[in-house]
Each structure stands twice: as structure tokens, then as C-alpha cells.
Motif scaffolding. Structure first.
Motif, PDB file in Angstrom:
ATOM      1  N   ARG A  40      15.408 -12.442  -3.781  1.00  0.00           N
ATOM      2  CA  ARG A  40      15.019 -11.332  -4.657  1.00  0.00           C
ATOM      3  C   ARG A  40      13.852 -10.553  -4.055  1.00  0.00           C
ATOM      4  N   ARG A  41      12.871 -11.275  -3.524  1.00  0.00           N
ATOM      5  CA  ARG A  41      11.710 -10.635  -2.906  1.00  0.00           C
ATOM      6  C   ARG A  41      12.156  -9.767  -1.727  1.00  0.00           C
ATOM      7  N   ASN A  42      13.062 -10.293  -0.904  1.00  0.00           N
ATOM      8  CA  ASN A  42      13.549  -9.531   0.244  1.00  0.00           C
ATOM      9  C   ASN A  42      14.357  -8.316  -0.193  1.00  0.00           C
ATOM     10  N   LEU A  43      15.123  -8.456  -1.266  1.00  0.00           N
ATOM     11  CA  LEU A  43      15.891  -7.329  -1.801  1.00  0.00           C
ATOM     12  C   LEU A  43      14.945  -6.235  -2.298  1.00  0.00           C
ATOM     13  N   LEU A  44      13.915  -6.629  -3.041  1.00  0.00           N
ATOM     14  CA  LEU A  44      12.942  -5.651  -3.531  1.00  0.00           C
ATOM     15  C   LEU A  44      12.217  -4.970  -2.368  1.00  0.00           C
ATOM     16  N   PHE A  45      11.909  -5.737  -1.339  1.00  0.00           N
ATOM     17  CA  PHE A  45      11.241  -5.159  -0.169  1.00  0.00           C
ATOM     18  C   PHE A  45      12.144  -4.127   0.507  1.00  0.00           C
ATOM     19  N   CYS A  46      13.415  -4.448   0.653  1.00  0.00           N
ATOM     20  CA  CYS A  46      14.360  -3.496   1.268  1.00  0.00           C
ATOM     21  C   CYS A  46      14.498  -2.239   0.417  1.00  0.00           C
ATOM     22  N   ARG A  47      14.581  -2.421  -0.896  1.00  0.00           N
ATOM     23  CA  ARG A  47      14.668  -1.259  -1.791  1.00  0.00           C
ATOM     24  C   ARG A  47      13.401  -0.410  -1.703  1.00  0.00           C
ATOM     25  N   PHE A  48      12.246  -1.075  -1.613  1.00  0.00           N
ATOM     26  CA  PHE A  48      10.982  -0.354  -1.475  1.00  0.00           C
ATOM     27  C   PHE A  48      10.956   0.437  -0.162  1.00  0.00           C
ATOM     28  N   MET A  49      11.400  -0.174   0.924  1.00  0.00           N
ATOM     29  CA  MET A  49      11.389   0.517   2.214  1.00  0.00           C
ATOM     30  C   MET A  49      12.309   1.743   2.191  1.00  0.00           C
ATOM     31  N   LYS A  50      13.434   1.651   1.500  1.00  0.00           N
ATOM     32  CA  LYS A  50      14.330   2.806   1.374  1.00  0.00           C
ATOM     33  C   LYS A  50      13.656   3.924   0.587  1.00  0.00           C
ATOM     34  N   LEU A  51      13.003   3.540  -0.519  1.00  0.00           N
ATOM     35  CA  LEU A  51      12.272   4.533  -1.311  1.00  0.00           C
ATOM     36  C   LEU A  51      11.139   5.152  -0.499  1.00  0.00           C
ATOM     37  N   LEU A  52      10.436   4.322   0.229  1.00  0.00           N
ATOM     38  CA  LEU A  52       9.320   4.798   1.047  1.00  0.00           C
ATOM     39  C   LEU A  52       9.813   5.801   2.086  1.00  0.00           C
ATOM     40  N   HIS A  53      10.926   5.491   2.700  1.00  0.00           N
ATOM     41  CA  HIS A  53      11.503   6.408   3.686  1.00  0.00           C
ATOM     42  C   HIS A  53      11.925   7.727   3.031  1.00  0.00           C
TER      43      HIS A  53
END
Length: 87
Positions: A40-53
Motif C-alpha cells: 500500500r505504501r509503495n502504491l501511494l508513493f507511485c500515485r504521489f510521483m504521478k501527481l507530482l509529475h
């Protein structure tokens, strides 16, 4: 040592530990709950990186990203730090 074979006592004397001692220092396998939390933490991190981009040019505040991920700002910060490897 006979015929190139090391006895248990010789191994322990030479190395300062027995072969079994090495297995006691290995961490236990993560539980299903720990694996689930990491996933879950890794999924949230990936979603955050997409939003950040997506919003990098706009320079949004942390609360914007927390809101988009449906997390409180404090939980968001802890989760992203842990996923990124910061302690």
C-alpha cells in the motif's frame, strides 16, 4: 580437520560461531499484514510521483497531494518519507 573436511568444533573454533548461529540472525519473513502495508505504501508513493509529475510546474503544496490521495497531511508525510527510505 581430516581429509579436507572440517568438523563442527573446528568450524566453530575457527569462525567464532556455528553454522546454525548464522540462521538466528536472519530476520523473520514479513507477515501478510507487513507485506500488505508495504504494498500500500509503495502504491501511494507511485500515485504521489504521478501527481507530482503532472503538477510539477504548478508547485502545489503538500496538502494538495495529501488531499488527492485521500490522506491526512501528517499520514501522507510519514507514508511518503517511509516509502522513499527517509527515516
Amino acid at each position: 580437520m581430516q581429509n579436507g573436511n572440517t568438523t563442527y568444533q573446528e568450524y566453530k573454533t575457527r569462525n567464532g560461531f556455528s553454522p546454525e548461529d548464522r540462521f538466528q540472525t536472519i530476520s523473520p519473513a514479513p507477515t501478510d499484514t507487513e507485506r500488505s502495508a508495504t504494498a500500500r505504501r509503495n502504491l501511494l508513493f507511485c500515485r504521489f510521483m504521478k501527481l507530482l509529475h503532472t503538477h510539477a510546474i504548478e508547485r502545489k503544496p503538500m496538502t494538495f497531494y495529501a488531499d488527492k490521495l485521500c490522506l491526512s497531511p501528517d499520514h501522507f508525510a510519514r507514508t511518503i518519507k517511509k516509502a522513499a527510505g527517509a527515516q
